[in-house]
Design an enzyme around this catalytic site. Sequence first.
Site, PDB file in Angstrom:
ATOM      1  N   GLY A  11      19.474  17.744   8.264  1.00  0.00           N
ATOM      2  CA  GLY A  11      19.510  18.863   8.896  1.00  0.00           C
ATOM      3  C   GLY A  11      20.553  19.501   9.136  1.00  0.00           C
ATOM      4  O   GLY A  11      20.788  20.514   9.524  1.00  0.00           O
ATOM      5  N   HIS A  12      21.731  18.629   9.167  1.00  0.00           N
ATOM      6  CA  HIS A  12      23.049  19.418   9.495  1.00  0.00           C
ATOM      7  C   HIS A  12      23.304  20.412   8.525  1.00  0.00           C
ATOM      8  O   HIS A  12      23.145  20.579   7.416  1.00  0.00           O
ATOM      9  CB  HIS A  12      24.037  18.325   9.592  1.00  0.00           C
ATOM     10  CG  HIS A  12      25.470  18.706   9.992  1.00  0.00           C
ATOM     11  ND1 HIS A  12      26.425  19.223   9.388  1.00  0.00           N
ATOM     12  CD2 HIS A  12      25.612  18.414  11.355  1.00  0.00           C
ATOM     13  CE1 HIS A  12      27.247  19.770  10.253  1.00  0.00           C
ATOM     14  NE2 HIS A  12      27.018  19.177  11.491  1.00  0.00           N
ATOM     15  N   GLU A  13      23.935  21.597   9.099  1.00  0.00           N
ATOM     16  CA  GLU A  13      24.278  22.865   8.376  1.00  0.00           C
ATOM     17  C   GLU A  13      25.110  22.464   7.318  1.00  0.00           C
ATOM     18  O   GLU A  13      25.218  23.248   6.466  1.00  0.00           O
ATOM     19  CB  GLU A  13      24.958  23.828   9.263  1.00  0.00           C
ATOM     20  CG  GLU A  13      26.317  23.516   9.924  1.00  0.00           C
ATOM     21  CD  GLU A  13      26.611  24.570  11.016  1.00  0.00           C
ATOM     22  OE1 GLU A  13      27.104  25.744  10.232  1.00  0.00           O
ATOM     23  OE2 GLU A  13      26.632  24.130  12.101  1.00  0.00           O
ATOM     24  N   SER A  14      25.936  21.424   7.223  1.00  0.00           N
ATOM     25  CA  SER A  14      27.022  21.095   6.254  1.00  0.00           C
ATOM     26  C   SER A  14      26.114  20.871   4.962  1.00  0.00           C
ATOM     27  O   SER A  14      26.619  20.852   3.739  1.00  0.00           O
ATOM     28  CB  SER A  14      27.991  20.206   6.419  1.00  0.00           C
ATOM     29  OG  SER A  14      27.296  18.968   6.738  1.00  0.00           O
TER      30      SER A  14
END
Length: 71
Positions: A22-25
């Site tokens: 889920g991390h934006e990166s």
Amino acid sequence: ELRKGREFDLKLPGLLVIDTPGHESFSNLRSRGSGLCDIAVLVVDLMHGLEQQTIESINLLKMRKTPFIIA
């Protein structure tokens, strides 16, 4: 009994599971993944609910007209 009187060929080449964090990166990975699939199962963490990345994934799937369910 469901196939009674009916002949058909079912070819299932395989199942590909793409688990994108889920991390934006990982936005680019989610974008590419949504373009590869025929159907998607979007799993939402009950403790976190709909986060920005979840909304992004839903929008990508809608944009590509990919059928999906939310689990």
